[in-house]
Design a protein around this motif. Sequence first.
Motif, PDB file in Angstrom:
ATOM      1  N   LEU A   4       0.627  -0.931   0.110  1.00 30.41           N
ATOM      2  CA  LEU A   4      -0.001  -0.144  -0.356  1.00 30.41           C
ATOM      3  C   LEU A   4       1.187   1.116   0.020  1.00 30.41           C
ATOM      4  CD1 LEU A   4      -2.936  -1.245   2.676  1.00 30.41           C
ATOM      5  CD2 LEU A   4      -2.991  -1.019  -0.018  1.00 30.41           C
ATOM      6  N   THR A   5       0.717   2.337  -0.505  1.00 26.20           N
ATOM      7  CA  THR A   5       0.695   3.963  -0.303  1.00 26.20           C
ATOM      8  C   THR A   5       0.601   4.213   1.292  1.00 26.20           C
ATOM      9  OG1 THR A   5      -0.726   5.073  -1.271  1.00 26.20           O
ATOM     10  CG2 THR A   5       0.627   4.025  -2.708  1.00 26.20           C
ATOM     11  N   ILE A   6       1.150   5.191   1.358  1.00 30.64           N
ATOM     12  CA  ILE A   6       0.738   5.754   2.737  1.00 30.64           C
ATOM     13  C   ILE A   6      -0.272   6.413   2.801  1.00 30.64           C
ATOM     14  CG2 ILE A   6       1.302   8.076   2.265  1.00 30.64           C
ATOM     15  CD1 ILE A   6       2.528   8.254   4.938  1.00 30.64           C
ATOM     16  N   SER A   7      -1.465   6.732   1.849  1.00 32.68           N
ATOM     17  CA  SER A   7      -2.723   6.856   1.615  1.00 32.68           C
ATOM     18  C   SER A   7      -3.260   5.686   2.144  1.00 32.68           C
ATOM     19  CB  SER A   7      -3.144   7.875   0.455  1.00 32.68           C
ATOM     20  OG  SER A   7      -3.382   6.756  -0.640  1.00 32.68           O
ATOM     21  N   GLY A   8      -3.420   4.653   0.598  1.00 36.94           N
ATOM     22  CA  GLY A   8      -3.589   3.305   1.372  1.00 36.94           C
ATOM     23  C   GLY A   8      -3.484   3.049   2.699  1.00 36.94           C
ATOM     24  N   LEU A   9      -1.895   2.887   3.300  1.00 41.03           N
ATOM     25  CA  LEU A   9      -2.338   2.113   4.510  1.00 41.03           C
ATOM     26  C   LEU A   9      -3.254   3.079   5.481  1.00 41.03           C
ATOM     27  CD1 LEU A   9      -1.189  -0.040   6.834  1.00 41.03           C
ATOM     28  CD2 LEU A   9       1.274   2.133   7.100  1.00 41.03           C
ATOM     29  N   ALA A  10      -3.676   4.072   5.364  1.00 36.70           N
ATOM     30  CA  ALA A  10      -4.144   5.401   6.184  1.00 36.70           C
ATOM     31  C   ALA A  10      -5.702   5.060   6.156  1.00 36.70           C
ATOM     32  CB  ALA A  10      -4.076   6.945   6.062  1.00 36.70           C
ATOM     33  N   ARG A  11      -5.697   4.874   4.866  1.00 36.52           N
ATOM     34  CA  ARG A  11      -6.710   4.934   4.491  1.00 36.52           C
ATOM     35  C   ARG A  11      -7.723   3.061   4.962  1.00 36.52           C
ATOM     36  NH1 ARG A  11      -7.455   5.346   0.087  1.00 36.52           N
ATOM     37  NH2 ARG A  11      -6.583   3.374  -0.590  1.00 36.52           N
ATOM     38  N   LEU A  29       6.174   3.347  13.985  1.00 38.65           N
ATOM     39  CA  LEU A  29       6.266   3.147  11.869  1.00 38.65           C
ATOM     40  C   LEU A  29       7.019   3.293  11.804  1.00 38.65           C
ATOM     41  CD1 LEU A  29       2.388   3.289  11.329  1.00 38.65           C
ATOM     42  CD2 LEU A  29       3.657   1.405  11.471  1.00 38.65           C
ATOM     43  N   GLU A  30       7.514   2.231  10.821  1.00 39.80           N
ATOM     44  CA  GLU A  30       8.684   2.534  10.048  1.00 39.80           C
ATOM     45  C   GLU A  30       8.309   2.936   9.026  1.00 39.80           C
ATOM     46  OE1 GLU A  30      11.749  -1.240   9.185  1.00 39.80           O
ATOM     47  OE2 GLU A  30      11.678  -2.079  11.350  1.00 39.80           O
ATOM     48  N   THR A  31       9.655   4.121   8.277  1.00 41.00           N
ATOM     49  CA  THR A  31       9.290   4.348   6.627  1.00 41.00           C
ATOM     50  C   THR A  31      10.127   3.519   6.369  1.00 41.00           C
ATOM     51  OG1 THR A  31       9.701   6.354   8.340  1.00 41.00           O
ATOM     52  CG2 THR A  31      10.329   6.697   5.456  1.00 41.00           C
ATOM     53  N   PRO A  32       9.366   3.314   5.093  1.00 44.15           N
ATOM     54  CA  PRO A  32       9.905   2.419   4.079  1.00 44.15           C
ATOM     55  C   PRO A  32      11.186   3.028   3.153  1.00 44.15           C
ATOM     56  CG  PRO A  32       7.073   3.175   3.813  1.00 44.15           C
ATOM     57  CD  PRO A  32       8.065   3.315   5.077  1.00 44.15           C
ATOM     58  N   ARG A  33      11.859   2.113   3.042  1.00 43.74           N
ATOM     59  CA  ARG A  33      13.297   2.880   1.516  1.00 43.74           C
ATOM     60  C   ARG A  33      12.985   2.121   0.500  1.00 43.74           C
ATOM     61  NH1 ARG A  33      13.541   6.845   4.701  1.00 43.74           N
ATOM     62  NH2 ARG A  33      14.494   6.496   6.588  1.00 43.74           N
ATOM     63  N   GLY A  34      13.564   3.315  -0.637  1.00 42.45           N
ATOM     64  CA  GLY A  34      13.170   2.274  -2.048  1.00 42.45           C
ATOM     65  C   GLY A  34      13.183   3.422  -3.215  1.00 42.45           C
ATOM     66  N   ASP A  35      12.742   3.438  -4.224  1.00 40.44           N
ATOM     67  CA  ASP A  35      13.401   4.258  -5.121  1.00 40.44           C
ATOM     68  C   ASP A  35      11.516   4.268  -5.460  1.00 40.44           C
ATOM     69  OD1 ASP A  35      15.575   4.382  -5.248  1.00 40.44           O
ATOM     70  OD2 ASP A  35      15.909   2.223  -6.707  1.00 40.44           O
ATOM     71  N   VAL A  37       7.868   5.665  -5.195  1.00 38.87           N
ATOM     72  CA  VAL A  37       6.280   5.737  -4.026  1.00 38.87           C
ATOM     73  C   VAL A  37       7.097   4.666  -2.760  1.00 38.87           C
ATOM     74  CG1 VAL A  37       4.271   5.129  -3.902  1.00 38.87           C
ATOM     75  CG2 VAL A  37       5.632   5.548  -5.684  1.00 38.87           C
ATOM     76  N   ARG A  38       6.725   5.151  -1.849  1.00 38.72           N
ATOM     77  CA  ARG A  38       7.170   4.117  -1.066  1.00 38.72           C
ATOM     78  C   ARG A  38       6.119   3.509  -0.717  1.00 38.72           C
ATOM     79  NH1 ARG A  38       9.175   9.017   3.547  1.00 38.72           N
ATOM     80  NH2 ARG A  38      11.997   9.110   2.603  1.00 38.72           N
ATOM     81  N   ARG A  39       6.179   2.070  -0.360  1.00 37.40           N
ATOM     82  CA  ARG A  39       5.196   0.789  -0.335  1.00 37.40           C
ATOM     83  C   ARG A  39       5.245   0.248   0.588  1.00 37.40           C
ATOM     84  NH1 ARG A  39       1.563   1.374  -4.333  1.00 37.40           N
ATOM     85  NH2 ARG A  39       2.435   2.096  -6.075  1.00 37.40           N
ATOM     86  N   TYR A  40       4.379  -0.104   1.827  1.00 37.33           N
ATOM     87  CA  TYR A  40       3.474  -1.039   2.811  1.00 37.33           C
ATOM     88  C   TYR A  40       3.529  -1.502   2.404  1.00 37.33           C
ATOM     89  CZ  TYR A  40       4.555   3.523   5.027  1.00 37.33           C
ATOM     90  OH  TYR A  40       4.789   5.435   4.801  1.00 37.33           O
ATOM     91  N   GLY A  41       3.669  -2.644   3.696  1.00 40.51           N
ATOM     92  CA  GLY A  41       2.704  -4.374   3.388  1.00 40.51           C
ATOM     93  C   GLY A  41       2.271  -4.848   4.311  1.00 40.51           C
TER      94      GLY A  41
END
Length: 127
Positions: A4-11, A29-35, A37-41
Amino acid sequence: MRDLTISGLAREGGVGVETIRYYQRRGLLETPRGDGVRRYGEEAMRRLRFIRSAQTAGFTLEQISELLALDAGQDRARARELAQARLTELDAKIAELEAARASLRRLAKACGDGGAGPCPIITAFEG
């Protein structure tokens, strides 16, 4: 679960995006790293649900942070101690609310009984 994106996780978690960011700043909560868009699992969603449930039980963010750390360390004795302390606080709050309810019931009955003079409810809150 898909990432999920941050907005998806929030929703999905029933919170705002700024709440997610706040939890990240607090280390909950951890801040995902990556190139890109950040994604949350699933782990981020599990932690967010834990945070929200613990808040509903009345734990502070500091206590929640400690509980999350205890989960990693398997320290059941400290987790139980935190839960017992919270139960004691809740018991005191319940007793306070029950006393307030009993008092308000007495005032409502006195007000409903009629009689001359000012309303007992108004008088009680003025003094």
